[in-house]
Write an enzyme that holds these catalytic residues in place. Structure first.
Site, short mmCIF file in Angstrom:
data_model
loop_
_atom_site.label_atom_id
_atom_site.label_comp_id
_atom_site.label_asym_id
_atom_site.label_seq_id
_atom_site.Cartn_x
_atom_site.Cartn_y
_atom_site.Cartn_z
N HIS A 130 0.84 -1.19 0.00
CA HIS A 130 0.00 0.00 0.00
C HIS A 130 0.87 1.24 0.00
O HIS A 130 2.03 1.21 0.44
CB HIS A 130 -0.95 0.02 1.20
CG HIS A 130 -0.30 0.40 2.50
ND1 HIS A 130 -0.22 1.70 2.94
CD2 HIS A 130 0.31 -0.35 3.45
CE1 HIS A 130 0.39 1.73 4.11
NE2 HIS A 130 0.74 0.51 4.44
N CYS A 131 0.32 2.34 -0.54
CA CYS A 131 0.98 3.63 -0.46
C CYS A 131 0.12 4.52 0.43
O CYS A 131 -0.57 4.03 1.32
CB CYS A 131 1.21 4.23 -1.85
SG CYS A 131 -0.29 4.44 -2.81
N ILE A 132 0.12 5.80 0.18
CA ILE A 132 -0.59 6.71 1.09
C ILE A 132 -2.10 6.54 1.02
O ILE A 132 -2.80 6.67 2.02
CB ILE A 132 -0.21 8.18 0.77
CG1 ILE A 132 1.27 8.39 1.08
CG2 ILE A 132 -1.05 9.16 1.57
CD1 ILE A 132 1.77 9.77 0.73
N ARG A 150 -3.77 4.00 -1.42
CA ARG A 150 -4.31 2.88 -2.19
C ARG A 150 -3.62 1.56 -1.91
O ARG A 150 -2.45 1.51 -1.54
CB ARG A 150 -4.24 3.19 -3.69
CG ARG A 150 -2.84 3.34 -4.23
CD ARG A 150 -2.84 3.85 -5.66
NE ARG A 150 -3.11 5.27 -5.73
CZ ARG A 150 -3.21 5.97 -6.85
NH1 ARG A 150 -3.06 5.37 -8.01
NH2 ARG A 150 -3.46 7.26 -6.83
#
Length: 637
Positions: free
Chosen positions: A25-27, A29
């Site tokens: 995951h990123c910030i 999504r």
């Protein structure tokens, strides 16, 4: 667990546990690597309340969640039983080189972005306090805050050693040990005396040699804050480790494999991989600065204007390692610096939407989207507000382009990786010059970008119908009919034609409502599309009727024509089979309208909800003409 139900639904609708190669995951999504993206129920995922949208880009299936993504990710990992140390399976043969590069970079950098931003923010604020005269560089407060700010970036090879080797299928602690060796402090003092000799004299690669390993010269480099050497070393280490695993007996594998791997990889990294990678990084830094200096204004227009498009498709990951490499090699980076105004242009457009549009749902969603955007998290604004409305997104890109041009003109650069949005402002403070012209240009650029995004959207970004109360709202099919706004499950029109009441039909079973509530369509085109995503639960052998169970649970019957069962399938062509999983908008059946009429049959087509009793209201459109895909029926639970 708060997000357990959501996690189960996400895993189920990306094709199940067995269809997932990996997830990070990123910030905002979840980034899935799926074995077969066609097994994912994209429309179902998009319709979930806690999912903003779904993107397919750079070989990743991206489920945009928003600010809660860390908690949702933890739930997905726990529910799916994913091992945090599991190596990623090999890519399928049809994944192109660029997609694989983006996937590698995002997988390596994504896990540490939060801490990297946090330490950068602390360092940025420390620089701001000094520039304002609140702190002195000799004070203990400054030194402790600086230690926190420098901690991750100075020892970057250790952190990247963990994430990189994990991506390549090796043991994370071996990667950390390699990274720690690269920044081992005792080696930095070796270069204080006279060199033993010099290699590559008279070239750009001229290197003094102070130590040797088994008689082989070692070119010592400064690996603090470096990026490329440790990533290449981790790749090499993963291959070496897996090779040793195949030949070392299981009884001693736990310590012999790390022992042998480190004994091979660390010396090779110091003697070969490190110097070559460092020179490559220096050339990359000089190359990007050369391109930037050719025309900083055009570079700013390009990056500032298209940055949000890069983010949507995941292409920004191609610039992240270049920017971090520039910080390590040059001490600053203008590449990511030029995108800074884009998020402020985005929230300017969102504010204009909030003030001008009448749709209450859009107004409600605009507030948290605006607040998130202030802090640089623009996905809720992009996917929830501006992109569905189209023109506001374009206006925000124009604002970002102008802001980027201002940054390019002033040659404003990042001097550290820091926070997003307003938290990113201190990262532009020059370490020696303080609040110089380039810094003040940053404030001008974000202000101008915000104003342009707001003014253009307010004046030109919203047509009259979009400002009305029945304007389209995010995650809801475009509404033309007030009657359909009360429902929370939408059934789209499966065909194009003229809308009729069921009571107008001669067939008593339909006109009486015995088969369920709904509406009829006199088709003007011989194509039947899926009105929802779901399963074909019934397909008559005569192909004149189809039963569908929507993913939401609604049961829908579509009957093409009256008494057309007597044609025994003639003039009908089915493109699906019973039991098939279908997506909304998928072509199900084609039929020849004129041939059916010439055979003496009507083509008027009832669309009914056969489990009507489950719903408090079944609302149908009041429009007289309809196109396929437009809302036809809404169901109120």
């Amino acid at each position: 667990m708060k997000y357990e139900k959501l996690a189960k639904e996400i895993i189920e609708n990306v094709g199940g546990r067995e269809n997932i190669n990996s997830v990070v995951h990123c910030i905002t999504r979840l980034r899935f690597k799926l074995k077969d993206e066609s097994k994912a129920n994209t429309e179902v995922l998009k319709d979930m309340d806690d999912v903003v949208t779904v993107m397919k880009s750079a070989g990743q299936y991206q489920v945009v969640i928003g600010n809660q993504v860390p908690d949702v990710y933890k739930a997905v990992v726990e529910v799916g039983g994913f091992s945090s140390n599991a190596p990623v399976e090999e890519e399928s043969g049809d994944t192109n080189l660029f997609n694989r590069f983006i996937d590698v970079i995002s997988s390596i950098f994504t896990p540490i972005l939060g801490v990297l931003a946090a330490t950068g923010m602390i360092k940025g604020l420390n620089a701001l306090f000094v520039a304002l005269g609140w702190l002195d560089t000799t004070s203990g407060t400054y030194q402790i805050l600086n230690a926190v700010g420098d901690s991750l970036f100075y020892f970057f090879p250790i952190f990247l050693g963990y994430t990189a080797i994990k991506k390549f299928g090796g043991s994370p602690f071996i990667g950390m040990a390699i990274g720690a060796a690269l920044v081992y402090p005792a080696l930095s003092g070796v270069t204080a005396g006279e060199p033993l000799y010099t290699l590559f004299s008279g070239t750009i690669f001229e290197s003094p040699v102070f130590i040797t390993f088994l008689g082989i010269p070692v070119i010592l480099m400064s690996y603090a804050s470096s990026v490329i050497p440790i990533i290449l070393a981790a790749f090499f280490a993963a291959k070496v480790e897996n090779g040793f695993k195949k030949v070392v007996p299981d009884v001693v594998k736990a310590f012999v494999v790390p022992f042998a791997t480190l004994l091979v990889v660390v010396p090779v990294t110091f003697m070969l991989i490190g110097p070559i990678a460092t020179w490559a990084g220096q050339l990359l830094g000089q190359g990007t600065m050369f391109i930037f200096n050719l025309s900083p204004i055009i570079a700013g227009l390009f990056i500032g204007g298209l940055w949000q498009v890069f983010v949507i498709f995941g292409l920004h990951w191609g610039l992240v390692p270049i920017a971090i490499n520039n910080l390590a090699v040059q001490g600053s980076d203008p590449i990511l610096g030029m995108m800074f105004a884009a998020s402020f242009a985005q929230i300017g457009a969102v504010l204009a939407v909030y003030l001008k549009i009448k749709n209450q749902k859009l107004k409600t969603l605009s507030v948290p989207a605006f607040i998130s955007g202030i802090f640089g998290v623009t996905e809720p604004a992009i996917y929830g507000i501006t992109l569905p409305l189209k023109k506001p997104f374009i206006m925000s890109c124009i604002g970002g382009a102008v802001g980027g041009a201002i940054l390019g003109f002033a040659k404003s650069s990042l001097f550290m990786v820091g926070g997003l949005g307003i938290f990113g402002i201190p990262t532009y403070i020059h370490p020696t010059e303080g609040l110089n012209f380039a810094f003040w240009a940053v404030l001008v650029s974000i202000t101008v970008a915000f104003i342009i995004g707001f003014v253009l959207t307010y004046l030109f970004g919203l047509s009259k119908e979009k400002t009305a109360a029945d304007a389209p709202s995010p995650k809801v099919v475009v509404q033309k009919d007030e009657a359909l706004l009360v429902g929370n499950q939408i059934v789209a029109s499966p065909m194009q034609g003229v809308v009729k009441e069921l009571s107008e039909l001669e067939d008593a079973a339909f006109s009486s409502g015995a088969l369920g509530k709904g509406v009829a369509i006199e088709p003007t085109e011989g194509k039947l599309y899926a009105p929802v995503s779901g399963t074909v639960t019934a397909l008559f052998s005569t192909k004149h009727a189809v039963g569908i169970t929507a993913d939401s649970g609604a049961e829908i019957l579509i009957h093409i024509g009256m008494n057309t069962v007597q044609l025994n399938g003639k003039h009908f062509t089915a493109h699906v089979e019973q039991g098939a999983q279908i997506e909304k908008g998928q072509l199900l059946i084609e039929f020849d309208i004129e041939a059916i009429k010439q055979a003496g049959y009507e083509v008027v087509t009832p669309v009914v909800i056969t489990d009507t009793e489950k719903y408090t209201n079944v609302n149908t459109t009041t429009d007289k003409k309809i196109k396929w895909g437009e809302p036809l029926i809404s169901l109120e639970v």
